[in-house]
Design an enzyme around this catalytic site. Sequence first.
Site, PDB file in Angstrom:
ATOM      1  N   GLY A  53      59.093  -5.596  -0.753  1.00 58.81           N
ATOM      2  CA  GLY A  53      58.754  -6.968  -1.066  1.00 58.81           C
ATOM      3  C   GLY A  53      57.260  -7.210  -0.970  1.00 58.81           C
ATOM      4  O   GLY A  53      56.574  -6.577  -0.166  1.00 58.81           O
ATOM      5  N   SER A  54      56.743  -8.125  -1.772  1.00 60.39           N
ATOM      6  CA  SER A  54      55.345  -8.536  -1.656  1.00 60.39           C
ATOM      7  C   SER A  54      55.173  -9.442  -0.443  1.00 60.39           C
ATOM      8  O   SER A  54      56.152  -9.840   0.202  1.00 60.39           O
ATOM      9  CB  SER A  54      54.904  -9.253  -2.934  1.00 60.39           C
ATOM     10  OG  SER A  54      54.888  -8.342  -4.019  1.00 60.39           O
ATOM     11  N   GLY A  55      53.921  -9.761  -0.129  1.00 63.52           N
ATOM     12  CA  GLY A  55      53.627 -10.616   1.018  1.00 63.52           C
ATOM     13  C   GLY A  55      53.152  -9.823   2.221  1.00 63.52           C
ATOM     14  O   GLY A  55      52.838 -10.407   3.260  1.00 63.52           O
ATOM     15  N   HIS A  56      53.116  -8.483   2.089  1.00 63.00           N
ATOM     16  CA  HIS A  56      52.648  -7.615   3.171  1.00 63.00           C
ATOM     17  C   HIS A  56      51.361  -6.893   2.779  1.00 63.00           C
ATOM     18  O   HIS A  56      51.041  -5.847   3.329  1.00 63.00           O
ATOM     19  CB  HIS A  56      53.715  -6.575   3.515  1.00 63.00           C
ATOM     20  CG  HIS A  56      55.065  -7.142   3.784  1.00 63.00           C
ATOM     21  ND1 HIS A  56      55.316  -7.977   4.850  1.00 63.00           N
ATOM     22  CD2 HIS A  56      56.238  -7.029   3.108  1.00 63.00           C
ATOM     23  CE1 HIS A  56      56.598  -8.327   4.827  1.00 63.00           C
ATOM     24  NE2 HIS A  56      57.174  -7.773   3.783  1.00 63.00           N
ATOM     25  N   LYS A 104      61.007   1.784   3.358  1.00 61.68           N
ATOM     26  CA  LYS A 104      61.209   1.046   4.609  1.00 61.68           C
ATOM     27  C   LYS A 104      62.698   0.687   4.722  1.00 61.68           C
ATOM     28  O   LYS A 104      63.348   0.324   3.732  1.00 61.68           O
ATOM     29  CB  LYS A 104      60.355  -0.232   4.627  1.00 61.68           C
ATOM     30  CG  LYS A 104      58.858   0.056   4.557  1.00 61.68           C
ATOM     31  CD  LYS A 104      57.972  -1.109   4.990  1.00 61.68           C
ATOM     32  CE  LYS A 104      58.132  -2.384   4.185  1.00 61.68           C
ATOM     33  NZ  LYS A 104      57.877  -2.233   2.727  1.00 61.68           N
ATOM     34  N   ASP A 109      66.025  -2.340  -0.314  1.00 58.10           N
ATOM     35  CA  ASP A 109      65.080  -1.272  -0.661  1.00 58.10           C
ATOM     36  C   ASP A 109      65.792   0.071  -0.705  1.00 58.10           C
ATOM     37  O   ASP A 109      65.611   0.866  -1.636  1.00 58.10           O
ATOM     38  CB  ASP A 109      63.950  -1.177   0.384  1.00 58.10           C
ATOM     39  CG  ASP A 109      63.010  -2.382   0.372  1.00 58.10           C
ATOM     40  OD1 ASP A 109      63.388  -3.439  -0.176  1.00 58.10           O
ATOM     41  OD2 ASP A 109      61.903  -2.273   0.933  1.00 58.10           O
ATOM     42  N   HIS A 218      59.681 -10.064   8.113  1.00 62.69           N
ATOM     43  CA  HIS A 218      60.104 -11.185   7.263  1.00 62.69           C
ATOM     44  C   HIS A 218      60.569 -12.349   8.122  1.00 62.69           C
ATOM     45  O   HIS A 218      61.308 -13.218   7.670  1.00 62.69           O
ATOM     46  CB  HIS A 218      61.245 -10.759   6.342  1.00 62.69           C
ATOM     47  CG  HIS A 218      60.984  -9.470   5.658  1.00 62.69           C
ATOM     48  ND1 HIS A 218      61.457  -8.277   6.139  1.00 62.69           N
ATOM     49  CD2 HIS A 218      60.249  -9.189   4.567  1.00 62.69           C
ATOM     50  CE1 HIS A 218      61.026  -7.298   5.342  1.00 62.69           C
ATOM     51  NE2 HIS A 218      60.296  -7.831   4.395  1.00 62.69           N
TER      52      HIS A 218
END
Lengths: 332, 332
Positions: A53-56, A104, A109, A218
Site C-alpha cells: 500500500g502507498s502512504g509509507h 510484507k 499482499d 496502518h
Amino acid sequence: MKKLINATDDVVVEALEGMERAHTSLKVVYDPKYVVRADAPVAGKVGIVSGGGSGHEPMHGGFVGMGMLDAACPGEVFTSPTPDQMLEATKAVDGGAGVLHIVKNYTGDVLNFEMAAELAAADGIDVEAVVIDDDVAVQDSSFTAGRRGVGATVLAEKICGAAAEAGRDLAAVKELCERVNANGRSMGMALPSCTVPAAGKPTFELGDDEMEIGIGIHGEPGRERRPVASAAEVAKMLVEPILADLPYSEGEKALVFVNSMGGTPLIELYIIYNEVAKILAEHGVEIARNLIGPYIPSLEMQGCSITMLKLDDEMTELWDATVSTPALRWGA
Amino acid sequence: MKKLINATDDVVVEALEGMERAHTSLKVVYDPKYVVRADAPVAGKVGIVSGGGSGHEPMHGGFVGMGMLDAACPGEVFTSPTPDQMLEATKAVDGGAGVLHIVKNYTGDVLNFEMAAELAAADGIDVEAVVIDDDVAVQDSSFTAGRRGVGATVLAEKICGAAAEAGRDLAAVKELCERVNANGRSMGMALPSCTVPAAGKPTFELGDDEMEIGIGIHGEPGRERRPVASAAEVAKMLVEPILADLPYSEGEKALVFVNSMGGTPLIELYIIYNEVAKILAEHGVEIARNLIGPYIPSLEMQGCSITMLKLDDEMTELWDATVSTPALRWGA
C-alpha cells in the site's frame, strides 16, 4: 482534513508523476502502476520486486535503483497492489536470472504476490518469494495472519539488492532474504494517528495523554494503550520485547533502525536512539550499523518504531555496498 | 503535548548524545555545544561553520561532514546559539585557511555570529560571514530585520562545502556563498503548527480549514491566512512570488528544493513537486537538480516550502560533488 493534495483519488498517481519527474534513474508505468529502474531488465541479474500500500513513502518506490529494488508496485493508500501490477513489474525486471518477491506479511499482499508469481511462472519466469514478518507486537492482526511485516523489509531490500547486484543467483538471494527476516525484529508505537486521504478522518483516536504500544503501520491495534511515557520508557517498551523474542549473546552485533512513523521529527528520533543505545550497551549488544529517519512511515502519524537486525559479516558487507536510490544512497 | 522526549530541558543535549552515538564521523562537544567533524581541523582547508536554533534537524548538525559543514552550533529549540559556541566551533575547525560563517538571517543569530567573529579575529583567525536571506514572503519578521534565511541555507552549505573541500580559498568560498544567496529564493506555508517542547502548546493556531502562506520556520506570520487550497494552487502561491522576485529567462536552469515543514509526508511532497515542475515547464525553466524531503523542517509542523536556486555550471558541479554527512550523502 488538511493535506497537500488535489483530489483524493489522484494522490497515488500524482505522487508517481512527481517521482518520475524528479528521478531520471526511474521509470514509472501507470497501467498497471509500478516504478522500475530505467535500465531494467539488467541482463543476468536477479530482479527484486516489492510493493504494498502507498502512504509509507519512501517505501517502496524510493528504494528502487542500483543496489536495491528493481521495481516496486504501489497500491492505493494502505491498500494492497493488484496481481497485474506485480506480474508486469516481474516481467519488466526479469533479466534471465529469475525474480525475487519481497512481500510484507499482509494477507492481501501475500495472496496477490502469490497469484502474480504463478502467472509469471506460467510465462516461464523463475520466481521466488520471501514473506517478511518481523513485528513482534502481536500474533495475527487486522490485515494479517501471523506477524506483520514492517521495518526489516527496508533492511532486506537493501541487503538482498546488494547481493543481486553482486551477481548471486536466485536461490542465494532468497536464502539471504530469509536470513534477514529470521534475524530481524521490530516493534512500533504511536502518539496521534494519521488520516488516510480517502477516509478523511483519523484512522484511530487516542486520548490527549495516550499512546499505543505495538501499533501497526496502518494503525492496527498493538499491545496496549497507556499514558504517554518518557523517551527512556518508550525505548524500553520497544526494545525489551525485541530482545525477549530474539536474545543477543554478549558481543553480538546489531543494525539498529529507528524509524519515524512520519510526524515525529528527527530531534526526537535521536533522543530515542540515544536511549536504545544505552539499553543495548547494558545488554552487551554492539550497534555496528544504524539507520535513523522516516523510511517506513505511516503518512503523518506521530511515533516511532525500532528494528533490530542481528548482523553477520556477510550482511554487514552487503549493507555497506554501494546503493543509489532516491531514499538510500551511498558509495554512488 | 505528545513528544518522544524525557525532560524538556534535556531535549537538545540528549539529541546530541544520540547523534554522537550514531555517527562516528562526528564529534560532539557539550560545553559549549557544537557538532564537529571528527577529523577537524583539516589543514589548509577553509572551515565552514553554521548554526541556529534546534528543531530544524537535520539542519545544521546533520550537514556536518566531508564536503559540507565543518561544525554546527545548535541553540535551544527555536533559539539562537551563543557566541561562545560559535567561537569554540570556529577555533576547532580553523585549519589555517580561515573560516566562513554561514548565518541564517535572524537577528540573534546574526549578532551572535558577529560577536564570535570578532573574538575569533582577536585570536588571529581569518573569519568571513555570509548572511542568508532568501525568504521572499515578507520584509522584516518577528525575529528578523530584512528577509528571513531559510532553504537556500541548505544549498549554500552543500555548494560552499564542496568548494572548500576542493581547496578554494576563503575569499572564493565567501563569494560563492554570496552568489548562492543572491540566486536563491524560498517561500513556505503551513497547515497545522508545531509545538515547542518548552512551550508545551502550539506556536500558533490555525482554523480547521485554514492555512498560512509565507510562514517562517518558527511560525512567524506570513503573507496571508486563507482556506486550505489544492496542491496545484499551493504550488502556484509559492512559486509565483519566487519567480516574480527573481525572474528566469527561457532555458535558465534551477535546482528545485521541496522541503517538508516536518509533518507533511513524502507522498504529498511529490505531489507538490509535480505541480511545481508543471508550472516551471510553462515558464521554460529547466529543473536541472532537485532535493525533496524534510531538510529544514520546523519540528512536526505540517506544510512545505519551496526553494529555487538559479544554477550556473560551477554551482551545479559543486552540488554534484561528493558529500558525506548524516543527512546528505552521495559519491562516498
